[in-house]
Design a protein around this motif. Structure first.
Motif, mmCIF file in Angstrom:
data_model
loop_
_atom_site.group_PDB
_atom_site.id
_atom_site.type_symbol
_atom_site.label_atom_id
_atom_site.label_comp_id
_atom_site.label_asym_id
_atom_site.label_seq_id
_atom_site.Cartn_x
_atom_site.Cartn_y
_atom_site.Cartn_z
ATOM 1 N N ASP A 1 13.162 -13.880 11.534
ATOM 2 C CA ASP A 1 13.610 -12.619 10.954
ATOM 3 C C ASP A 1 12.661 -11.539 11.456
ATOM 4 O O ASP A 1 11.442 -11.743 11.488
ATOM 5 C CB ASP A 1 13.583 -12.682 9.424
ATOM 6 C CG ASP A 1 14.138 -11.428 8.787
ATOM 7 O OD1 ASP A 1 15.162 -10.906 9.288
ATOM 8 O OD2 ASP A 1 13.559 -10.956 7.793
ATOM 9 N N VAL A 2 13.208 -10.435 11.883
ATOM 10 C CA VAL A 2 12.409 -9.297 12.320
ATOM 11 C C VAL A 2 12.849 -8.108 11.487
ATOM 12 O O VAL A 2 14.046 -7.886 11.294
ATOM 13 C CB VAL A 2 12.615 -9.005 13.824
ATOM 14 C CG1 VAL A 2 11.857 -7.756 14.243
ATOM 15 C CG2 VAL A 2 12.177 -10.194 14.658
ATOM 16 N N GLY A 3 11.882 -7.370 10.978
ATOM 17 C CA GLY A 3 12.224 -6.241 10.132
ATOM 18 C C GLY A 3 11.129 -5.202 10.110
ATOM 19 O O GLY A 3 10.227 -5.203 10.952
ATOM 20 N N VAL A 4 11.203 -4.349 9.112
ATOM 21 C CA VAL A 4 10.214 -3.283 8.935
ATOM 22 C C VAL A 4 9.855 -3.203 7.460
ATOM 23 O O VAL A 4 10.685 -3.481 6.591
ATOM 24 C CB VAL A 4 10.754 -1.928 9.464
ATOM 25 C CG1 VAL A 4 11.935 -1.445 8.645
ATOM 26 C CG2 VAL A 4 9.667 -0.877 9.513
ATOM 27 N N GLY A 5 8.613 -2.856 7.209
ATOM 28 C CA GLY A 5 8.137 -2.671 5.848
ATOM 29 C C GLY A 5 7.620 -1.254 5.667
ATOM 30 O O GLY A 5 7.024 -0.687 6.585
ATOM 31 N N ALA A 6 7.842 -0.677 4.496
ATOM 32 C CA ALA A 6 7.339 0.659 4.177
ATOM 33 C C ALA A 6 6.966 0.690 2.708
ATOM 34 O O ALA A 6 7.632 0.080 1.875
ATOM 35 C CB ALA A 6 8.396 1.719 4.478
ATOM 36 N N GLY A 7 5.897 1.390 2.414
ATOM 37 C CA GLY A 7 5.488 1.483 1.020
ATOM 38 C C GLY A 7 4.171 2.208 0.881
ATOM 39 O O GLY A 7 3.814 3.052 1.700
ATOM 40 N N GLY A 8 3.449 1.835 -0.151
ATOM 41 C CA GLY A 8 2.176 2.462 -0.408
ATOM 42 C C GLY A 8 1.338 1.620 -1.334
ATOM 43 O O GLY A 8 1.768 0.562 -1.806
ATOM 44 N N GLY A 9 0.139 2.102 -1.567
ATOM 45 C CA GLY A 9 -0.764 1.354 -2.418
ATOM 46 C C GLY A 9 -1.808 2.228 -3.076
ATOM 47 O O GLY A 9 -1.995 3.391 -2.703
ATOM 48 N N TYR A 10 -2.465 1.648 -4.045
ATOM 49 C CA TYR A 10 -3.516 2.322 -4.796
ATOM 50 C C TYR A 10 -4.742 1.419 -4.854
ATOM 51 O O TYR A 10 -4.653 0.268 -5.276
ATOM 52 C CB TYR A 10 -3.041 2.627 -6.216
ATOM 53 C CG TYR A 10 -4.126 3.184 -7.104
ATOM 54 C CD1 TYR A 10 -4.600 4.477 -6.922
ATOM 55 C CD2 TYR A 10 -4.695 2.400 -8.101
ATOM 56 C CE1 TYR A 10 -5.611 4.985 -7.716
ATOM 57 C CE2 TYR A 10 -5.700 2.900 -8.915
ATOM 58 C CZ TYR A 10 -6.156 4.189 -8.723
ATOM 59 O OH TYR A 10 -7.161 4.684 -9.502
ATOM 60 N N ARG A 11 -5.880 1.947 -4.407
ATOM 61 C CA ARG A 11 -7.139 1.199 -4.458
ATOM 62 C C ARG A 11 -7.836 1.511 -5.778
ATOM 63 O O ARG A 11 -8.285 2.628 -6.007
ATOM 64 C CB ARG A 11 -8.024 1.573 -3.271
ATOM 65 C CG ARG A 11 -9.318 0.811 -3.277
ATOM 66 C CD ARG A 11 -10.211 0.997 -2.080
ATOM 67 N NE ARG A 11 -10.085 2.270 -1.412
ATOM 68 C CZ ARG A 11 -10.404 2.465 -0.145
ATOM 69 N NH1 ARG A 11 -10.839 1.487 0.586
ATOM 70 N NH2 ARG A 11 -10.294 3.649 0.392
ATOM 71 N N LEU A 12 -7.899 0.495 -6.645
ATOM 72 C CA LEU A 12 -8.517 0.660 -7.951
ATOM 73 C C LEU A 12 -10.037 0.753 -7.826
ATOM 74 O O LEU A 12 -10.670 1.599 -8.448
ATOM 75 C CB LEU A 12 -8.132 -0.505 -8.865
ATOM 76 C CG LEU A 12 -8.673 -0.472 -10.282
ATOM 77 C CD1 LEU A 12 -8.116 0.725 -11.043
ATOM 78 C CD2 LEU A 12 -8.343 -1.773 -11.011
ATOM 79 N N ASP A 13 -10.613 -0.141 -7.027
ATOM 80 C CA ASP A 13 -12.051 -0.147 -6.769
ATOM 81 C C ASP A 13 -12.279 -0.840 -5.431
ATOM 82 O O ASP A 13 -11.343 -1.005 -4.655
ATOM 83 C CB ASP A 13 -12.819 -0.823 -7.918
ATOM 84 C CG ASP A 13 -12.364 -2.252 -8.197
ATOM 85 O OD1 ASP A 13 -11.866 -2.921 -7.271
ATOM 86 O OD2 ASP A 13 -12.508 -2.707 -9.351
#
Length: 190
Positions: free
Chosen positions: A143-155
């Motif tokens: 399977d070939v695809g794409v990922g998109a999103g975000g994140g939050y660094r707590l510490d």
């Protein structure tokens, strides 16, 4: 057998890559962009097969576990590859398809603030097992695809993610159905 050998080879070369980064760098600071880091990831995901090839399918809960790297490229930009075991599929009245993938997202990560990052990149998935034979279907092994999103660094240790993944290759031969997953995960950096 080929899949097992491929998994072993990827684990070996991934380990060699991590060790070579540590030895070559001498310190963990690279180009002033921050620290090279590695960690473990666990995620809850909701997956489905999108397209007009399946009828009465619905979302199916699953999970991901694996390892991640965060390699500084320049100031706020990082290369963040992952090696994950993912349980995906689709549920429904007539279908209850399950797929176990070895997913390799190759994400670019850009920190828009010190704690909030945007993520985008391609993903390669290698099928480890499935239950399509129960439905007289034949699945594709990649399977070939794409990922998109975000994140939050707590510490320094905890990073939380929200990501969408969309596949480009038909999951089942001769059926117009493509992987789609929404994941909520946590990474612990060592």
């Amino acid at each position: 057998m080929k899949k097992v050998l491929l998994c072993i080879a990827m684990a070996f070369f991934g380990n060699q890559f991590v060790q070579s980064q540590t030895v070559v760098q001498g310190t963990s600071n690279m180009n002033g962009g921050g620290d090279f880091r590695y960690g473990a990831k666990a995620a809850f995901l909701v997956s489905n097969l999108l397209g007009d090839g399946l009828v009465d399918n619905s979302s199916k809960p699953g999970f991901q576990v694996g390892g991640v790297l965060e390699i500084p490229i320049m100031d706020e930009f990082y290369f963040a590859p992952e090696l994950l075991i993912s349980l995906q599929g689709a549920g429904g009245v007539s279908d209850n398809l399950r797929f176990l993938y070895l997913n390799v997202p190759l994400m670019g990560k850009y920190y828009i603030t010190e704690d909030i990052a945007l993520e985008l990149g391609p993903q390669l998935g290698l099928l480890l097992s499935d239950n399509t034979e129960d439905f007289n279907l034949t699945s594709n092994s990649i399977d070939v695809g794409v990922g998109a999103g975000g994140g939050y660094r707590l510490d320094d240790n905890f990073y939380f993610q929200l990501r969408i993944n969309l596949g480009f290759i038909k999951v089942i031969e001769n059926v117009k159905a493509y992987n789609a997953a929404l994941q909520v995960g946590a990474i612990y950096y060592f």
